[in-house]
Scaffold this motif. Structure first.
Motif, short mmCIF file in Angstrom:
data_model
loop_
_atom_site.label_atom_id
_atom_site.label_comp_id
_atom_site.label_asym_id
_atom_site.label_seq_id
_atom_site.Cartn_x
_atom_site.Cartn_y
_atom_site.Cartn_z
N VAL A 111 -16.16 13.22 15.93
CA VAL A 111 -15.10 12.58 16.70
C VAL A 111 -14.48 11.36 16.04
CG1 VAL A 111 -15.92 13.39 18.95
CG2 VAL A 111 -16.77 11.24 18.03
N ASN A 112 -14.99 10.99 14.87
CA ASN A 112 -14.45 9.79 14.22
C ASN A 112 -13.71 10.13 12.94
OD1 ASN A 112 -15.47 7.53 15.88
ND2 ASN A 112 -17.45 8.40 15.34
N LYS A 113 -12.51 9.56 12.82
CA LYS A 113 -11.74 9.80 11.60
C LYS A 113 -11.26 8.49 11.01
CE LYS A 113 -10.82 14.48 12.61
NZ LYS A 113 -10.15 15.36 13.56
N LEU A 114 -11.08 8.54 9.70
CA LEU A 114 -10.57 7.38 8.98
C LEU A 114 -9.24 7.77 8.37
CD1 LEU A 114 -12.45 5.20 6.38
CD2 LEU A 114 -10.40 6.42 5.69
N MET A 115 -8.27 6.88 8.46
CA MET A 115 -6.99 7.15 7.80
C MET A 115 -6.53 5.90 7.09
SD MET A 115 -4.75 9.34 10.47
CE MET A 115 -5.13 11.08 10.78
N GLU A 116 -5.93 6.13 5.92
CA GLU A 116 -5.31 5.04 5.19
C GLU A 116 -3.81 5.25 5.33
OE1 GLU A 116 -6.56 5.11 1.13
OE2 GLU A 116 -5.65 3.16 0.70
N ILE A 117 -3.15 4.24 5.84
CA ILE A 117 -1.72 4.36 6.15
C ILE A 117 -0.91 3.45 5.24
CG2 ILE A 117 0.02 4.23 8.00
CD1 ILE A 117 -2.30 6.02 8.81
N GLU A 118 0.19 3.97 4.73
CA GLU A 118 1.05 3.17 3.87
C GLU A 118 1.88 2.23 4.74
OE1 GLU A 118 2.48 5.22 0.11
OE2 GLU A 118 4.29 5.01 1.35
N ALA A 119 1.61 0.94 4.64
CA ALA A 119 2.34 -0.07 5.43
C ALA A 119 2.25 -1.38 4.66
CB ALA A 119 1.73 -0.22 6.82
N PRO A 120 3.03 -1.49 3.57
CA PRO A 120 2.86 -2.62 2.64
C PRO A 120 3.03 -3.99 3.28
CG PRO A 120 4.70 -1.19 1.97
CD PRO A 120 4.02 -0.51 3.10
N LEU A 121 3.99 -4.11 4.20
CA LEU A 121 4.21 -5.43 4.82
C LEU A 121 2.99 -5.85 5.63
CD1 LEU A 121 7.89 -5.36 6.13
CD2 LEU A 121 6.98 -6.57 4.15
N VAL A 122 2.40 -4.90 6.34
CA VAL A 122 1.23 -5.22 7.16
C VAL A 122 0.04 -5.52 6.25
CG1 VAL A 122 -0.20 -4.46 9.10
CG2 VAL A 122 2.12 -3.56 8.85
N ALA A 123 -0.08 -4.74 5.19
CA ALA A 123 -1.22 -4.88 4.28
C ALA A 123 -1.23 -6.25 3.61
CB ALA A 123 -1.17 -3.78 3.22
N ARG A 124 -0.06 -6.80 3.38
CA ARG A 124 0.03 -8.11 2.72
C ARG A 124 -0.60 -9.20 3.56
NH1 ARG A 124 6.01 -9.43 0.74
NH2 ARG A 124 5.97 -10.26 2.86
N LYS A 125 -0.60 -9.01 4.88
CA LYS A 125 -0.98 -10.08 5.78
C LYS A 125 -2.31 -9.88 6.51
CE LYS A 125 1.86 -13.36 5.71
NZ LYS A 125 3.11 -13.29 6.43
N ALA A 126 -2.74 -8.62 6.65
CA ALA A 126 -3.85 -8.34 7.56
C ALA A 126 -5.12 -9.10 7.18
CB ALA A 126 -4.11 -6.84 7.58
N ARG A 127 -5.78 -9.63 8.21
CA ARG A 127 -7.05 -10.32 8.00
C ARG A 127 -8.06 -9.79 9.00
NH1 ARG A 127 -4.98 -15.89 7.92
NH2 ARG A 127 -7.08 -16.58 8.41
N PRO A 128 -9.36 -9.98 8.69
CA PRO A 128 -10.39 -9.45 9.58
C PRO A 128 -10.23 -9.98 11.01
CG PRO A 128 -11.36 -10.24 7.54
CD PRO A 128 -9.91 -10.63 7.50
N GLY A 129 -10.41 -9.08 11.98
CA GLY A 129 -10.26 -9.48 13.37
C GLY A 129 -8.93 -9.03 13.94
N GLN A 130 -7.98 -8.71 13.08
CA GLN A 130 -6.65 -8.34 13.57
C GLN A 130 -6.53 -6.84 13.81
OE1 GLN A 130 -4.29 -10.61 10.49
NE2 GLN A 130 -3.36 -11.42 12.36
N PHE A 131 -5.46 -6.45 14.48
CA PHE A 131 -5.26 -5.03 14.78
C PHE A 131 -3.81 -4.64 14.55
CE2 PHE A 131 -4.45 -7.40 18.66
CZ PHE A 131 -3.39 -6.74 19.26
N ILE A 132 -3.54 -3.38 14.65
CA ILE A 132 -2.17 -2.88 14.54
C ILE A 132 -1.88 -2.08 15.81
CG2 ILE A 132 -2.13 -2.76 12.01
CD1 ILE A 132 -2.53 0.44 13.99
N ILE A 133 -0.60 -1.79 16.04
CA ILE A 133 -0.26 -0.85 17.11
C ILE A 133 0.54 0.28 16.47
CG2 ILE A 133 1.29 -0.53 19.10
CD1 ILE A 133 0.12 -2.97 20.34
N LEU A 134 0.22 1.50 16.85
CA LEU A 134 0.96 2.61 16.26
C LEU A 134 1.45 3.56 17.35
CD1 LEU A 134 -0.90 5.40 16.41
CD2 LEU A 134 -2.10 4.30 14.53
#
Ligand SMILES: Cc1cc2nc3c(=O)[nH]c(=O)nc-3n(C[C@H](O)[C@H](O)[C@H](O)COP(=O)(O)OP(=O)(O)OC[C@H]3O[C@@H](n4cnc5c(N)ncnc54)[C@H](O)[C@@H]3O)c2cc1C
Ligand SMILES: Cc1cc2nc3c(=O)[nH]c(=O)nc-3n(C[C@H](O)[C@H](O)[C@H](O)COP(=O)(O)OP(=O)(O)OC[C@H]3O[C@@H](n4cnc5c(N)ncnc54)[C@H](O)[C@@H]3O)c2cc1C
Ligand code: SF4
Ligand code: SF4
Ligand code: FES
Lengths: 473, 282
Positions: free
Chosen positions: B13-36
């Motif tokens: 039931v668990n999947k991992l995905m790597e998503i291309e999102a350069p602007l988000v990747a530049r900024k993301a820090r541990p503890g943060q989340f995204i919405i999709l």
């Protein structure tokens, strides 16, 4: 066919606006389709004839974007609709929106000479007529001017941002507009319902028009999070930034029970329905939960929209609960009228004091107190005072809080050198210039929650100021 | 549109995905989340940033398929696109400057705790990790967690791997060991697990953090849907959190609020699964 001189004379004497046909209220509360149908060409020309073409037209003073009202009305009188819309668009980039949602009774129409005896000219309806006429024909995009090589970032795609973006693009600047949501329009998209402002038919086409002027829309970008304002200058190479992020932070009452299941902020309620299309669930994935009886707290446009939306979602009884009297209700007259026609029950001089829970933590009622009006408060409106011993309980299962919005602190918190107002607004002068060089702001983020047209006016003024600033660089 | 560049199946039931999102990747820090949003008429769902790479311009998400949206997301393949992806949202986690940290990850909570543990580890802190799942097959990121933890303890509810029991069983001896001071505990997992850990550490007065997962819509502080009571005050998880002091959180309220749409979620899921089956028969 041109009207006979006799007929024109009669029209000039006509005291009332031509009524605008609309969906019957019993029918319309079962759908999300637009309520008024708009004027046809014949009615528009007749209504236009009521305008006296004043030499010194007072109406224009009441329009925050200075639409040349007599001029566009004259073109309707002469049935030169295509020229009429051009005239209108010289000042107003979003006429189909303004014709529908401007509080005309307190703006342009409140100044109209005809209003002294009888009703003013239906300026808003005529504006809507021209805009819809053009949308039906296919919108013409004006030819692009020479490029200036300057780059402006616009933050937020509400009416302020859209207007500033459109104007700056027409001045030849390269304009990139950043929007946090997956969709553009700001409150026009997520707040004002489909039945007042159709999203695909009207709003999207107005947005497409702005895009056609050369504005590059970048959705899903939260300025302050994804990119900061500082970075827009330092890393992204923008020469100026306009902030039009609106007042999106919902206020709550601060009474017990506000976090029960079944209590919504109006923002959440309306966003679920308008932006996420919960009324089409399960074709669209986002759900909404609504009891048979609903109370909406507040009496502004936001409250009317929430109440009328609740009816359309199938609520059997919808109450407006407002602590002042009908004279103080801030909503547009037409919205209040429509809400009443549709069967919304108004409970004035009534203030909630607690939301009551059932055994599972869902709303089962709202306790209120009756109020009476006392001395005027800071806002100049009579202060409501509770009447002792007047407590009673509304038997409702859903409560929507629509008592106002404050500016979202995200940009102020993450931008250096921005001076703020008392209520978290961004300080800007009459030209929209903030305390930071090259950063301009306008709309609800500067004024606090206001109106579409004021936001557009601010976008327009700021665009002019930004243009001057860019030329000075 | 945001491209799925990698997809890995971690468990049933668990999947991992790597998503291309350069602007988000530049900024993301541990503890943060995204919405999709998977597609145009989809729901906006929040997922923790499990990892990010500035160089590759990607964000890694790890999710558990529990309902309509997560199942639909899981059905996508490498090379497919998501219609919307926005972030990074929420406050980054604050890192203690030194000391010992205990990280407790339960079920799909192991995914959101991993970037935090990695950040602790990279900052030179001593991290003792405890991970648990219902059964061995659902235990994810074991190797990744081991690589960034000074000690790794494992448990399963059914005893198919590691200790037979709950994460709280493994946490207890650490709390009782007075020879080794714990500076901070961070727990991420299903609400009941976080609630148990909060109650368990409360008498010891150890600072305990949890990463909350209320229902969200915008994720920018605009709707108030994600409100939680923390220390008697209403907070918006998306902008004030999602990490909060566990001892201050009103878990009962949060649990209740997160069930608001249970009946609707069931309808959405049934419809989706029905469409899948019909689609498959063609
Ligand atoms: C339900 C409702 C009904 C209304 N009815 C009327 C009416 O009938 N007539 C009328 O005149 N007025 C009405 N109003 C008020 C009017 O809509 C607002 O005054 C007007 O929309 C303000 O425009 P704005 O451009 O300043 O901001 P908004 O319309 O609020 O737009 C701001 C935009 O900025 C985006 N944004 C915010 N923060 C960020 C960020 N950090 N990065 C990127 N993007 C960001 C938001 O997502 C939003 O799209 C109504 C308001 C509501 C809520
Ligand atoms: C900040 C944050 C970080 C998260 N990180 C992760 C993660 O890394 N991995 C992971 O697997 N899950 C994570 N979640 C939970 C994830 O968002 C939900 O599992 C997902 O939304 C479920 O959607 P669904 O349609 O598949 O299931 P549904 O059947 O719709 O819902 C199942 C349950 O998920 C919750 N939920 C439903 N809709 C939403 C929503 N819009 N927002 C939040 N919760 C919702 C509800 O409690 C619901 O009962 C996180 C949640 C938050 C708030
Ligand atoms: S834009 Fe609004 S205020 Fe101005 S003329 Fe049109 S309806 Fe009136
Ligand atoms: S004030 Fe009224 S009558 Fe005079 S020009 Fe304006 S709209 Fe026409
Ligand atoms: S998700 Fe809307 S305010 Fe947090």
């Amino acid at each position: 066919m041109p009207l006979e001189a006799e007929q024109v004379k009669l029209l000039r004497k006509m005291k009332e606006k031509h009524p605008m046909p609309e969906q019957d209220h019993a029918e319309r509360i079962k759908n999300f389709n637009e309520v008024p149908f708009g004027y046809d060409a014949e009615t528009a020309v007749k209504e236009a004839m009521r305008c006296l073409q004043c030499k010194d037209p007072a109406c224009v003073e009441g329009c925050p974007v200075e639409v040349d009202i007599p001029a566009f009305i004259k073109l309707i009188q002469e049935e030169r609709f295509a020229e009429g819309i051009k005239k209108l668009k010289e000042k107003n980039n979003l006429p189909a929106v303004c014709g529908r949602v401007c509080p005309q009774e307190s703006q342009c129409e409140s100044f109209c000479l005809r209003g002294k005896k009888g009703q003013p000219v239906a300026i808003g309806r005529l504006e809507r007529f021209l805009a819809d006429y053009e949308l039906a024909k296919g919108v013409e995009t004006p030819a692009g001017p020479d490029r200036t090589g300057r780059r402006v970032a616009i933050v937020g795609s509400g009416p302020a941002g859209l207007t500033a973006a459109g104007d700056l693009a027409r001045m030849g600047h390269e304009v990139v507009l950043f929007e946090a949501f997956h969709s553009t329009g700001g409150v026009l998209r997520y707040g004002i319902p489909e039945f007042r402002l159709p999203k695909e038919k009207i709003l999207q086409r107005e947005v497409d028009y702005i895009a056609g002027l050369g504005v590059d829309f970048r959705k899903n970008v939260v300025i302050g999070k994804t990119i900061t304002v500082d970075e827009l200058f330092d890393e992204e190479g923008f020469d100026a930034v306009f902030i039009g992020t609106g007042a999106g932070l919902p206020q709550f009452l601060g009474i017990p029970g506000e976090n029960l299941n079944g209590v919504y902020s109006a923002n959440e309620f309306l966003t679920r329905v308008n932006l996420m299309k919960a009324y089409l669930f399960p074709e669209w994935d986002t759900p909404i939960k609504l009891a048979k009886k609903v109370a909406v707290v507040g009496a502004g446009n936001v409250a009317m929209d929430s109440a009328r939306t609740a009816l359309r979602l199938g609520a059997e009884e919808v109450h407006i609960v407002y602590r002042r009297s009908d004279k103080e209700m801030p909503a547009r007259a037409e919205e209040i009228e429509h809400a009443k026609e549709e069967g919304v029950i108004f409970n004035l001089l009534t203030n909630p004091i607690e939301i009551i829970s059932d055994e599972n933590g869902w709303v089962k009622g709202m306790e209120c107190m009756k109020m009476e009006l006392g001395e005027p408060d800071d806002s100049g409106r009579a202060r409501p005072v509770p009447i002792k011993g007047s407590e009673f309980i509304f038997d409702v299962g859903t409560v929507v809080i629509a008592i106002g919005n404050s500016p979202n602190p995200l940009i102020p918190q993450t931008t250096s050198g921005l001076e703020l107002g008392r209520k978290g607004t961004i300080k800007a002068d009459d030209n929209g210039a903030t305390s930071r060089r090259g950063v301009y702001a306008g709309g609800d983020i500067v004024t606090g929650a206001a109106t579409v047209i004021l936001a557009m006016g601010a976008g327009k003024t700021a665009a002019r100021a930004i243009d001057r600033y860019l030329k000075s660089l | 549109m945001f491209k799925i560049v990698t997809k890995r199946v971690l468990s049933a039931v668990n999947k991992l995905m790597e998503i291309e999102a350069p602007l988000v990747a530049r900024k993301a820090r541990p503890g943060q989340f995204i919405i999709l949003r998977v597609r145009e008429n989809g729901e906006r769902i929040p997922l923790t940033v499990a990892d990010s790479s500035k160089e590759r311009g990607t964000i890694t998400i790890i999710f558990q398929e529990i309902g309509k949206t997560t199942k639909e997301l899981g059905s996508l393949q490498e090379g497919d696109y998501l219609s919307d992806f926005v972030g990074p949202l929420g406050r980054p986690m604050e890192l203690p400057s030194s000391g010992r940290v205990v990280a407790v990850g339960g079920g799909v909570g192991i995914a959101p705790i991993y970037p935090k543990v990695k950040a602790f580890y990279d900052a030179g802190l001593e991290v003792i990790s405890i991970i648990g799942a219902r059964t061995a097959d659902l235990l994810i990121l074991e190797d990744e967690m081991r690589a960034v933890s000074s000690e790794l303890h494992i448990c399963t509810d059914d005893g198919t791997k590691g200790h037979h029991g709950f994460v709280s069983d493994l946490l207890q001896p650490l709390l009782d060991d007075t020879s080794k001071k714990i500076d901070e505990i961070i727990a991420v997992g299903p609400l009941p697990m976080m609630r148990v850990v909060a109650e368990q550490t409360r008498p010891y007065g150890v600072k305990t953090l949890v990463s909350l997962n209320p229902i969200m819509v915008d994720g920018t502080g605009m709707c108030g849907c994600c409100r939680v009571t923390v220390g008697g005050e209403t907070k918006f998880s998306c902008v004030d959190g999602p990490v909060f002091d566990a001892h201050q959180v009103d878990f009962a309220e949060l649990t209740r609020r997160s069930r608001t749409y249970l009946d609707k979620e069931k309808i959405a899921l049934e419809k989706f699964e029905h469409e899948c089956r019909c689609g498959g028969e063609k």
